[in-house]
Every structure is written in structure tokens, then in C-alpha cells.
Design a protein around this motif. Structure first.
Motif, PDB file in Angstrom:
ATOM      1  N   GLU A  39       0.835  -1.200   0.000  1.00  0.00           N
ATOM      2  CA  GLU A  39       0.000   0.000   0.000  1.00  0.00           C
ATOM      3  C   GLU A  39       0.872   1.253   0.000  1.00  0.00           C
ATOM      4  N   ALA A  40       1.970   1.235   0.767  1.00  0.00           N
ATOM      5  CA  ALA A  40       2.884   2.384   0.777  1.00  0.00           C
ATOM      6  C   ALA A  40       3.457   2.618  -0.618  1.00  0.00           C
ATOM      7  N   ASP A  41       3.776   1.531  -1.331  1.00  0.00           N
ATOM      8  CA  ASP A  41       4.270   1.662  -2.707  1.00  0.00           C
ATOM      9  C   ASP A  41       3.219   2.343  -3.586  1.00  0.00           C
ATOM     10  N   TRP A  54       0.977   4.543  -2.752  1.00  0.00           N
ATOM     11  CA  TRP A  54       0.984   5.980  -2.484  1.00  0.00           C
ATOM     12  C   TRP A  54       2.205   6.632  -3.130  1.00  0.00           C
ATOM     13  N   THR A  55       3.348   5.963  -3.048  1.00  0.00           N
ATOM     14  CA  THR A  55       4.574   6.498  -3.645  1.00  0.00           C
ATOM     15  C   THR A  55       4.439   6.586  -5.161  1.00  0.00           C
ATOM     16  N   ARG A  86      11.740   2.469  -1.177  1.00  0.00           N
ATOM     17  CA  ARG A  86      11.379   1.814   0.090  1.00  0.00           C
ATOM     18  C   ARG A  86      12.561   1.075   0.704  1.00  0.00           C
TER      19      ARG A  86
END
Length: 150
Positions: A90-92, A94-95, A121
């Protein structure tokens, strides 16, 4: 040094295209690839080698049984022991969205940005054959890019 492989770099190696030996030299010490980029590689392999599509399906079936297929038959190694596939997080996601403006003029795809997100990351360099990546601002992307000569 662990590097992150863009789909173009791994395809150059698998299909023995220009730059294949340079990619091979870089993955000896270890490399990672986003699951998104592995999907791109598998899709391209299915396009250029129709006999591989069925083998890819068997690999997916093996993974669902918690087996880790490291090689595709028919002479196409997909992942040697030195290459690890990491999940797209999920962080990827957003990135990837945040990288859109910094990469749009260079024409980077969602898959390309997934590669950059993974590299950011894990704080690693990206390996690609795509010369357009040289136009990227390393400060804006937060990633060092290694373009393999083709």
C-alpha cells in the motif's frame, strides 16, 4: 549491493538482448524485483514465447501451493536464487502516485514507478535499459538509476 530490477533489464537478460551480460553482472550480488515488474516480465514472455504461457500458469499454481518456482522450463530462467520478488505494498501505491509528476515527462509507466517505489522503500538503486530514465531528477525520485547500455 542489492539492486532493484526494472522489467526492461530482466527482459534484456532473459531474451539475451543487448545489455544482458551487464544485467547478469549486477544481479550476482543480489537483486530484488517488484511483483508488478515480474508481472510485466511474465506478460512479455508470454507475448514473445507462446509456449511459455502454459508454463507460467503452472508456476502460479505452484505458488498457490507455497512452492517457489525458480525456473521456467523451455530454457527461460525466470528467477535465479539471487533475485527476490517483493510484494507491491500500500505504501508503494501511495509512492507511485506521488511520483507521477516527477516521471510523466520521461514517459514512465505505472510499472516503472512501482520499480522506483520499491527502490525508494528499500534504499537501493534501480537497474533499467530504458534511457529515458536518465531524464529523471534523482532528487525528485529519491532513487539512483543505473541505465545498462544497450
Amino acid at each position: 549491493m542489492t539492486v532493484v530490477l526494472d522489467a526492461s533489464a530482466w527482459l534484456a537478460y532473459l531474451l539475451d538482448e543487448a545489455g544482458a551480460s551487464a544485467v547478469e553482472d549486477l544481479v550476482v550480488d543480489g537483486a530484488v524485483m517488484s511483483s508488478v515488474n515480474l508481472a510485466e516480465v511474465c506478460s512479455r514472455l508470454a507475448d514473445v514465447r507462446r509456449d511459455v504461457a502454459a508454463v507460467l500458469e503452472r508456476a502460479a499454481s505452484a505458488l498457490s501451493r507455497s512452492e517457489q518456482p525458480r525456473f521456467v522450463t523451455s530454457g527461460l530462467p525466470v528467477l535465479p536464487e539471487t533475485v527476490e520478488v517483493l510484494p507491491f505494498t500500500e505504501a508503494d501505491a501511495w509512492t507511485v502516485g506521488g511520483l507521477r509528476l516527477a516521471t510523466r515527462d520521461a514517459g514512465l509507466s505505472l510499472g516503472d514507478r512501482a520499480c522506483l517505489a520499491l527502490a525508494r522503500r528499500i534504499d537501493a538503486s534501480v537497474v533499467t535499459t530504458n534511457k529515458r530514465w536518465l531524464d529523471l531528477d534523482p532528487v525528485a525520485t529519491g532513487v539512483d538509476v543505473i541505465v545498462v547500455p544497450t
